[in-house]
Design an enzyme around this catalytic site. Structure first.
Site, PDB file in Angstrom:
ATOM      1  N   SER A  29      37.930  40.982   0.571  1.00 35.23           N
ATOM      2  CA  SER A  29      37.488  39.709   1.167  1.00 35.23           C
ATOM      3  C   SER A  29      36.590  38.950   0.200  1.00 35.23           C
ATOM      4  O   SER A  29      35.932  37.993   0.592  1.00 35.23           O
ATOM      5  CB  SER A  29      36.726  39.985   2.461  1.00 35.23           C
ATOM      6  OG  SER A  29      35.595  40.779   2.199  1.00 35.23           O
ATOM      7  N   ASN A 116      27.773  47.681   7.293  1.00 31.80           N
ATOM      8  CA  ASN A 116      27.937  47.153   8.656  1.00 31.80           C
ATOM      9  C   ASN A 116      26.756  46.298   9.105  1.00 31.80           C
ATOM     10  O   ASN A 116      26.936  45.252   9.732  1.00 31.80           O
ATOM     11  CB  ASN A 116      28.162  48.294   9.653  1.00 31.80           C
ATOM     12  CG  ASN A 116      29.459  49.023   9.392  1.00 31.80           C
ATOM     13  OD1 ASN A 116      30.225  48.615   8.520  1.00 31.80           O
ATOM     14  ND2 ASN A 116      29.712  50.100  10.127  1.00 31.80           N
ATOM     15  N   HIS A 162      40.605   5.280  33.874  1.00 32.53           N
ATOM     16  CA  HIS A 162      42.070   5.350  33.814  1.00 32.53           C
ATOM     17  C   HIS A 162      42.642   4.364  32.792  1.00 32.53           C
ATOM     18  O   HIS A 162      43.788   3.918  32.930  1.00 32.53           O
ATOM     19  CB  HIS A 162      42.708   5.103  35.191  1.00 32.53           C
ATOM     20  CG  HIS A 162      42.090   5.917  36.286  1.00 32.53           C
ATOM     21  ND1 HIS A 162      42.578   7.140  36.676  1.00 32.53           N
ATOM     22  CD2 HIS A 162      40.982   5.703  37.044  1.00 32.53           C
ATOM     23  CE1 HIS A 162      41.820   7.635  37.646  1.00 32.53           C
ATOM     24  NE2 HIS A 162      40.832   6.780  37.884  1.00 32.53           N
ATOM     25  N   SER A 283      51.520   1.600   4.691  1.00 31.41           N
ATOM     26  CA  SER A 283      52.804   2.239   4.957  1.00 31.41           C
ATOM     27  C   SER A 283      53.679   2.096   3.716  1.00 31.41           C
ATOM     28  O   SER A 283      53.552   1.133   2.964  1.00 31.41           O
ATOM     29  CB  SER A 283      53.459   1.557   6.160  1.00 31.41           C
ATOM     30  OG  SER A 283      54.866   1.606   6.047  1.00 31.41           O
ATOM     31  N   LYS A 289      51.358  -3.127   7.298  1.00 28.84           N
ATOM     32  CA  LYS A 289      50.592  -2.135   8.057  1.00 28.84           C
ATOM     33  C   LYS A 289      49.216  -1.818   7.486  1.00 28.84           C
ATOM     34  O   LYS A 289      49.021  -1.740   6.284  1.00 28.84           O
ATOM     35  CB  LYS A 289      51.389  -0.811   8.135  1.00 28.84           C
ATOM     36  CG  LYS A 289      52.592  -0.837   9.050  1.00 28.84           C
ATOM     37  CD  LYS A 289      52.279  -1.202  10.488  1.00 28.84           C
ATOM     38  CE  LYS A 289      51.749  -0.083  11.325  1.00 28.84           C
ATOM     39  NZ  LYS A 289      52.651   1.023  11.535  1.00 28.84           N
ATOM     40  N   GLU A 296      42.980   9.321  12.821  1.00 33.59           N
ATOM     41  CA  GLU A 296      43.995  10.257  13.327  1.00 33.59           C
ATOM     42  C   GLU A 296      43.715  11.661  12.799  1.00 33.59           C
ATOM     43  O   GLU A 296      43.876  12.667  13.512  1.00 33.59           O
ATOM     44  CB  GLU A 296      45.391   9.775  12.935  1.00 33.59           C
ATOM     45  CG  GLU A 296      45.771   8.509  13.716  1.00 33.59           C
ATOM     46  CD  GLU A 296      46.966   7.772  13.126  1.00 33.59           C
ATOM     47  OE1 GLU A 296      47.698   8.350  12.309  1.00 33.59           O
ATOM     48  OE2 GLU A 296      47.148   6.590  13.479  1.00 33.59           O
ATOM     49  N   GLN A 328      36.358  41.837   9.811  1.00 37.93           N
ATOM     50  CA  GLN A 328      36.136  41.199   8.505  1.00 37.93           C
ATOM     51  C   GLN A 328      36.624  39.743   8.466  1.00 37.93           C
ATOM     52  O   GLN A 328      36.084  38.933   7.724  1.00 37.93           O
ATOM     53  CB  GLN A 328      36.827  42.005   7.411  1.00 37.93           C
ATOM     54  CG  GLN A 328      36.651  41.433   6.014  1.00 37.93           C
ATOM     55  CD  GLN A 328      36.995  42.430   4.930  1.00 37.93           C
ATOM     56  OE1 GLN A 328      36.156  43.202   4.522  1.00 37.93           O
ATOM     57  NE2 GLN A 328      38.242  42.430   4.489  1.00 37.93           N
ATOM     58  N   LYS A 331      34.485  35.921   8.832  1.00 38.54           N
ATOM     59  CA  LYS A 331      33.895  34.978   7.874  1.00 38.54           C
ATOM     60  C   LYS A 331      34.850  33.843   7.497  1.00 38.54           C
ATOM     61  O   LYS A 331      34.480  32.672   7.517  1.00 38.54           O
ATOM     62  CB  LYS A 331      33.419  35.723   6.629  1.00 38.54           C
ATOM     63  CG  LYS A 331      31.998  36.182   6.803  1.00 38.54           C
ATOM     64  CD  LYS A 331      31.647  37.577   6.431  1.00 38.54           C
ATOM     65  CE  LYS A 331      32.653  38.622   6.223  1.00 38.54           C
ATOM     66  NZ  LYS A 331      32.682  39.631   7.316  1.00 38.54           N
TER      67      LYS A 331
HETATM   68  N1  ARG Z   1      33.458  43.311   4.190  1.00 40.63           N
HETATM   69  C1  ARG Z   1      33.169  44.016   5.398  1.00 40.63           C
HETATM   70  C2  ARG Z   1      33.224  43.030   6.559  1.00 40.63           C
HETATM   71  O1  ARG Z   1      33.072  41.910   6.370  1.00 40.63           O
HETATM   72  C3  ARG Z   1      31.810  44.628   5.345  1.00 40.63           C
HETATM   73  C4  ARG Z   1      31.632  45.766   6.291  1.00 40.63           C
HETATM   74  C5  ARG Z   1      32.437  46.928   5.845  1.00 40.63           C
HETATM   75  N2  ARG Z   1      32.197  48.071   6.628  1.00 40.63           N
HETATM   76  C6  ARG Z   1      33.059  49.107   6.699  1.00 40.63           C
HETATM   77  N3  ARG Z   1      32.729  50.086   7.475  1.00 40.63           N
HETATM   78  N4  ARG Z   1      34.200  49.106   6.091  1.00 40.63           N
HETATM   79  O2  ARG Z   1      33.447  43.348   7.669  1.00 40.63           O
END
Ligand code: ARG
Length: 463
Positions: A29, A116, A162, A283, A289, A296, A328, A331
């Site tokens: 990620s 975590n 309305h 356009s 136009k 939009e 994950q 984000k």
């Molecule tokens: N990149 C992970 C996330 O965003 C960080 C946490 C990873 N923890 C794990 N137990 N693999 O969730």
């Protein structure tokens, strides 16, 4: 997978085989969460300062780690840092680099924490500052809307229900409705911070830690209000993500509604506003136009922000406690919603500065559709001692008469009006005056000029 200085995977002693590249592609990620580097480093610095204060690591190690982290932050800011997909995410990319810079003592940084708790600490800090940025953009919009409202207090237009002419209003009153919507958005985003403002750091993987850490210390250092209460809930909870996504959705829904309205008003049928060339496109085939494309775009973008909210709700549905890799994706989802909303807010601000009401047409349209009928009914109640329902019926008869004679209400003569209510005098004719009508709505929150002025002042003082 992630490797330390000795070129060995972090978990290489336990897991002997490399995962297939495809897993790496899906599981990493770093391209997304590198955006959290500042927050991650701030979290790590607070963490090692706490570890030192609690005598868990030495003064020397703490300083070395902080030195390394500050160097890494500069490298990333100056685009000198090489992110590596092999190390999955921002946390392991930074830890890996720390080993390269300060050597084996980098191994102390992860004492009494886990990715975590690390990731949600970073994420919460990020959401707090994103909230500030959004609220700044919203405040800017409110200020510009107030400016436009101030210039249009006596601009008369039809108010619709309305999409049919309903009652006369001031254009400024309409604009002040937008101010209310955006002001609620600001409050909604700010309210989220009450729940979010709990420090996750120190709950580690899911059960807390046997080290004698001080979570109140990191709470203070990182600017949170209090530490979270339950370690299991802490690493599983993404309610704060949903709150943010919901607030983004509501705000973009507001923008979408306003955009749709301006599109309608800009249409040739209504012609109530003019958009400057800065906010229209042409356009490829029809030379005449001028299309309201940016509006939009604003109307459509709520589709993506709702989608993001539903993506996150769906990820969380049925997910047992506590941490799973499913989380994950949170984000990417939030960054997308945040970026979309910020773009929309900036575009909307541009539009605010680039449209003008077509006052003549507003007045002309306001003068049609028997728009002062309710005023006549109110007049009958006040001046001829009859109930509102009776007055309503008499007024309906007046409207029928006007329709039959192909006239607007203000074109009816007193003689004609008297056919329906013989007691009427010349005085009644004033109820058909549009300005009078607007100004008569003096109840709190109504469209009278005085009310609008007061409301504009109130918001101007507040902003
Ligand atoms: N990149 C992970 C996330 O965003 C960080 C946490 C990873 N923890 C794990 N137990 N693999 O969730």
């Amino acid at each position: 997978m992630a490797k330390n200085k000795n070129n060995q995977a972090l978990w290489g002693i336990r897991i002997k085989k490399n995962t297939p590249l495809l897993f790496q592609k899906i599981g990493n990620s770093i391209d997304i969460d590198k955006r959290l580097y500042k927050e991650d480093i701030a979290g790590s610095i607070a963490h090692v300062e706490m570890l030192f204060k609690q005598k868990i690591i030495s003064f020397k190690i703490k300083n070395k780690i902080i030195y390394g982290l500050i160097k890494i932050e500069k490298e990333i800011t100056n685009k000198k840092f090489e992110f590596n997909k092999k190390y999955e995410d921002i946390h392991m990319n930074i830890e890996k680099r720390l080993f390269q810079i300060i050597g084996e003592e980098a191994g102390y940084v992860h004492t009494a924490r886990s990715r975590n708790d690390q990731v949600i600490t970073d994420f919460k800090i990020w959401i707090k500052s994103a909230t500030k940025e959004i609220n700044l953009a919203l405040n800017k919009i409110i200020k510009n809307t107030l400016k436009l409202a101030e210039k249009n207090i006596d601009t008369i237009m039809p108010g619709f229900t309305h999409l049919k002419n309903a009652q006369v209003i001031s254009f400024a009153h309409y604009l002040m409705a937008y101010v209310e919507m955006f002001n609620r958005d600001i409050k909604r985003f700010s309210n989220n911070l009450n729940n979010l403002d709990e420090n996750p750091l120190g709950v580690a993987a899911l059960s807390g830690t046997s080290f004698n850490i001080d979570r109140n210390y990191t709470t203070k250092k990182l600017g949170f209000k209090r530490p979270t209460n339950n370690s299991i809930d802490t690493v599983s909870d993404r309610d704060f993500v949903l709150d943010f996504l919901y607030s983004v959705s509501v705000c973009s829904m507001h923008i979408s509604r306003i955009a749709e309205e301006l599109i309608i008003w800009n249409s040739d049928g209504f012609n109530l506003i003019n958009l400057s060339d800065k906010v229209v496109t042409g356009s490829s085939i029809m030379p005449q136009k001028k299309n309201p494309d940016p509006l939009e775009y604003l109307r459509g973008k709520s589709g993506s922000t709702y989608g993001n909210l539903f993506a996150m709700l769906t990820i969380l549905k049925g997910l047992p406690l506590s941490y799973f890799k499913d989380l994950q994706d949170d984000k990417e989802i939030i960054f997308k919603s945040n970026d979309t909303l910020l773009d929309c807010l900036k575009i909307f601000d541009e539009i605010l500065k680039n449209f003008t009401p077509n006052k003549k047409q507003m007045l002309k349209l306001a003068n049609s559709g028997y728009i002062t009928a309710t005023d006549l009914a109110d007049y009958l109640v006040k001046n001829h001692s009859i109930s509102f329902r009776k007055a309503y019926q008499k007024t309906a008869a007046v409207v029928n008469l006007a329709e039959k004679k192909n006239k607007d209400l203000d074109q009816l003569t007193l003689k004609e009006l008297k056919k329906i209510e013989p007691k009427l005098t010349n005085d009644v004719l004033k109820v058909f005056d549009l300005k009078n009508s607007v100004n008569s709505k003096r109840s709190y929150g109504g469209t009278s000029f005085d009310n609008i002025k007061k409301m504009i002042m109130k918001y101007k003082k507040q902003k």
